[in-house]
Scaffold this motif. Structure first.
Motif, mmCIF file in Angstrom:
data_model
loop_
_atom_site.group_PDB
_atom_site.id
_atom_site.type_symbol
_atom_site.label_atom_id
_atom_site.label_comp_id
_atom_site.label_asym_id
_atom_site.label_seq_id
_atom_site.Cartn_x
_atom_site.Cartn_y
_atom_site.Cartn_z
ATOM 1 N N VAL A 25 53.362 52.743 50.712
ATOM 2 C CA VAL A 25 52.348 52.328 49.746
ATOM 3 C C VAL A 25 50.949 52.512 50.321
ATOM 4 N N SER A 26 50.790 52.244 51.610
ATOM 5 C CA SER A 26 49.453 52.349 52.210
ATOM 6 C C SER A 26 48.942 53.782 52.229
ATOM 7 N N GLY A 27 49.821 54.764 52.041
ATOM 8 C CA GLY A 27 49.397 56.160 51.976
ATOM 9 C C GLY A 27 49.381 56.722 50.576
ATOM 10 N N SER A 28 49.529 55.866 49.581
ATOM 11 C CA SER A 28 49.608 56.310 48.189
ATOM 12 C C SER A 28 48.298 56.076 47.458
ATOM 13 N N ASN A 29 48.176 56.727 46.287
ATOM 14 C CA ASN A 29 47.054 56.441 45.398
ATOM 15 C C ASN A 29 47.468 56.755 43.967
ATOM 16 N N GLY A 30 46.595 56.446 43.021
ATOM 17 C CA GLY A 30 46.850 56.751 41.618
ATOM 18 C C GLY A 30 48.077 56.058 41.063
ATOM 19 N N ASP A 31 48.825 56.782 40.207
ATOM 20 C CA ASP A 31 50.019 56.219 39.568
ATOM 21 C C ASP A 31 51.089 55.849 40.592
ATOM 22 N N THR A 32 51.222 56.637 41.658
ATOM 23 C CA THR A 32 52.213 56.333 42.693
ATOM 24 C C THR A 32 51.909 54.994 43.343
ATOM 25 N N LEU A 33 50.644 54.759 43.651
ATOM 26 C CA LEU A 33 50.226 53.488 44.237
ATOM 27 C C LEU A 33 50.529 52.338 43.290
ATOM 28 N N LYS A 34 50.192 52.501 42.010
ATOM 29 C CA LYS A 34 50.431 51.433 41.038
ATOM 30 C C LYS A 34 51.912 51.132 40.895
ATOM 31 N N GLU A 35 52.736 52.168 40.766
ATOM 32 C CA GLU A 35 54.176 51.957 40.594
ATOM 33 C C GLU A 35 54.804 51.344 41.839
ATOM 34 N N ALA A 36 54.399 51.809 43.010
ATOM 35 C CA ALA A 36 54.947 51.258 44.248
ATOM 36 C C ALA A 36 54.512 49.813 44.436
ATOM 37 N N ALA A 37 53.257 49.515 44.145
ATOM 38 C CA ALA A 37 52.766 48.139 44.258
ATOM 39 C C ALA A 37 53.494 47.227 43.285
ATOM 40 N N ASP A 38 53.740 47.711 42.073
ATOM 41 C CA ASP A 38 54.498 46.921 41.092
ATOM 42 C C ASP A 38 55.918 46.662 41.597
ATOM 43 N N ALA A 39 56.540 47.688 42.158
ATOM 44 C CA ALA A 39 57.918 47.557 42.657
ATOM 45 C C ALA A 39 57.998 46.535 43.791
ATOM 46 N N LEU A 40 56.959 46.471 44.620
ATOM 47 C CA LEU A 40 56.944 45.534 45.740
ATOM 48 C C LEU A 40 56.309 44.193 45.378
ATOM 49 N N ALA A 41 55.899 44.053 44.115
ATOM 50 C CA ALA A 41 55.277 42.825 43.611
ATOM 51 C C ALA A 41 54.016 42.469 44.387
ATOM 52 N N PHE A 42 53.240 43.489 44.775
ATOM 53 C CA PHE A 42 51.954 43.257 45.424
ATOM 54 C C PHE A 42 50.925 42.900 44.361
ATOM 55 N N GLU A 43 49.979 42.059 44.730
ATOM 56 C CA GLU A 43 48.867 41.789 43.838
ATOM 57 C C GLU A 43 48.021 43.047 43.743
ATOM 58 N N ALA A 44 47.194 43.126 42.724
ATOM 59 C CA ALA A 44 46.462 44.353 42.411
ATOM 60 C C ALA A 44 45.675 44.927 43.585
ATOM 61 N N GLY A 50 44.784 45.293 51.357
ATOM 62 C CA GLY A 50 45.607 44.333 52.087
ATOM 63 C C GLY A 50 46.698 44.929 52.954
ATOM 64 N N HIS A 51 46.958 46.234 52.829
ATOM 65 C CA HIS A 51 48.066 46.802 53.611
ATOM 66 C C HIS A 51 47.812 46.663 55.101
ATOM 67 N N ARG A 52 46.546 46.716 55.494
ATOM 68 C CA ARG A 52 46.241 46.557 56.913
ATOM 69 C C ARG A 52 46.651 45.163 57.370
#
Length: 185
Positions: A25-44, A50-52
């Motif tokens: 996720v820390s190397g993602s952006n755009g739709d991939t970042l959004k979908e991965a963050a949703d899958a991991l239940a990360f806040e926006a 926050g990945h750091r």
């Protein structure tokens, strides 16, 4: 993706899976970042800023564990294929937040050599088939003795009910054990 040649060949660590996905996720952006963050239940804002902190917490906890427990090993890496270029920001996150390595070569031989080295030869093969463009790796090794060991003379053959019922060796112990009462027992 097929995991293991047969069901008994594979055990996965939720910590390893979470670490690898967080690193991805820390190397993602755009739709991939959004979908991965949703899958991991990360806040926006967690994936972008926050990945750091997530990696730092994980790295701190693992380094503290490893300092006092020599039977725990956690290793992270990103393997890249020929012609792949990773963004400098991502390289920094891999190194600094996840204490990870970056190396060239995604062939099964290269990946399997890495995991064998990191697990002290206990896992010698995790990948076969064609090389990928990028492979995110996490190895977790924990080998220790039980504080209260099972008595092997109390082992019996009993029925285990899973996807299919089968007889197997079962151990049990009767003792008093402390537990956490944070909503689970």
């Amino acid at each position: 993706t097929r995991i293991g040649a047969k069901p008994a060949d594979f055990v996965f660590s939720p910590l390893s899976l979470w670490t690898a996905l967080t690193l991805t996720v820390s190397g993602s952006n755009g739709d991939t970042l959004k979908e991965a963050a949703d899958a991991l239940a990360f806040e926006a804002d967690i994936p972008r800023t926050g990945h750091r902190q997530l990696g730092d917490v994980l790295n701190f906890a693992c380094s503290r564990l490893q300092r006092y427990r020599k039977d725990i090993l956690i290793a992270n890496a990103v393997a890249i294929g020929d012609g792949m270029i990773l963004m400098p920001q991502f390289l920094k996150i891999v190194h600094e937040s996840f204490d990870g390595e970056i190396f060239c070569g995604t062939s099964p031989t290269t990946i399997n050599r890495w995991v064998s080295q990191k697990t002290q030869g206990r896992i010698t093969k995790i990948l076969d088939g064609d090389p990928a463009d990028v492979v995110v790796l996490n190895a977790a090794l924990f080998k220790s003795k039980w504080r209260t060991p099972f008595d092997k003379f109390n082992t019996t053959i009993s029925r285990f009910y899973g996807p299919r019922a089968q007889d197997c060796h079962m151990m049990n112990i009767c003792d008093k054990f402390a537990y956490s009462n944070n909503g689970t027992q």
